[in-house]
Design an enzyme around this catalytic site. Sequence first.
Site, PDB file in Angstrom:
ATOM      1  CB  THR A 155      21.314  52.306  72.908  1.00 38.13           C
ATOM      2  OG1 THR A 155      20.753  53.285  73.799  1.00 38.13           O
ATOM      3  CG2 THR A 155      21.453  50.984  73.638  1.00 38.13           C
TER       4      THR A 155
ATOM      5  CB  CYS B  37      30.678  68.034  67.563  1.00 36.59           C
ATOM      6  SG  CYS B  37      29.155  68.958  67.337  1.00 36.59           S
TER       7      CYS B  37
ATOM      8  CB  SER C  50      24.787  64.051  62.291  1.00 39.79           C
ATOM      9  OG  SER C  50      26.049  64.588  61.945  1.00 39.79           O
ATOM     10  N   GLY C  51      24.729  67.031  63.932  1.00 42.33           N
ATOM     11  CA  GLY C  51      25.019  67.764  65.158  1.00 42.33           C
ATOM     12  C   GLY C  51      23.769  68.007  65.980  1.00 42.33           C
TER      13      GLY C  51
ATOM     14  CG  HIS D 100      30.320  70.055  62.594  1.00 43.37           C
ATOM     15  ND1 HIS D 100      29.089  69.741  62.077  1.00 43.37           N
ATOM     16  CD2 HIS D 100      30.182  70.039  63.960  1.00 43.37           C
ATOM     17  CE1 HIS D 100      28.241  69.544  63.081  1.00 43.37           C
ATOM     18  NE2 HIS D 100      28.878  69.706  64.223  1.00 43.37           N
TER      19      HIS D 100
END
Length: 370
Positions: free
Chosen positions: A33, A151, A181-182, A276
């Site tokens: 989720t 990432c 969002s990292g 990124h």
Amino acid sequence: MSGTGHPGWAAPAPQVRAADRTGRPVLAVVGATGAVGSVVLQIVSQHADVWGEVRLIASSRSAGRKLTVRGEETEVVALTEDAFDGVDVAVFDLPDEVTAPWVPVAAGRGVVVIDNSGAFRMDPDVPLVVPEVNPHAARLRPRGIVANPNCTTLSMIVALGALHAEFGLRDLVATAFQAVSGAGRAGVETLRRQLSAVAGTELGTHPGDLRRAVGEDTGPFLEPVALNVVPWAGSPREDGWSSEEMKVRDETRKILGLPRLPVAVTCVRVPVVTTHSLTLHARFEDEVTVERAREILDTAPGVVLFDNPAAGEFPTPADAVGTDPAWVGRVRRALDDPTALELFVCGDNLRKGAALNAVQIAELVAAETG
């Protein structure tokens, strides 16, 4: 945890069981989720269907939710030991502190675990795998675990690995421009709130005005990120380095099999939602040419060469977001060193930077049943 006792670290059988009644292996997505888990489900639904059952696992508060995977609604089950019964491969995307105790539980039940956290990346008995660079490493997993790199590392390593295979990497200097969002959903929500606060204003024209407008609402960042860049990501390490910078250094060394490779990284948080970007100064064993470097990048799996600045063609996060490859441009030979290349790389940190690479590893393991 449910069940009886804590399984040990016994390695699973070298081949996955393919126990599903279809004869195909069973995949579990743990953390289904979450932001990365939802992308895993998208990718599994888009790729060739190599799985029998796809089981969705999350915390007890998410149990009972239904998510769509492979066009079918599937109910999320709670994270318990019994949830791994009959599972062959599990992709984990949970915080380090949750992953650390639960990955051994799954591995102890014979599941091959692909872990997206940082808990096991530098364990010498856990391979750190990028399928385009070191796919062979995925088969050597004495603890039943394969680690997925960070990432930021993943945003550059496919392109860098292709160049290394040809030229032999000698040292690397990188600056990483990390999307918010990292830092998870909290990072994205913080940027959006700050953008709403500054839109239509004259902020950013006087010392301190942006900081005063944002106040304490910096979320997971140390400074305002809207209309700004923040030269820090992660937690403090020795001598002024950050944990994010050390991850890129350590992981690059491990993936490329260069344990003494000199690597210097600076991480900068920028007001980009997803993707990124990095500038790379890569020095090689021998003299390089731009022509040969471009040939390598143009044919490397998982790389898009987009490099014609005179025509306004170079990669940006706006190009790479939502796509799978690393986008590479601004390929130049260093002005003062004929053995070095300068380049700019963009990669979606939620796709190749997390979910896609994990799914690719899982598919490598699934292929062992063939």
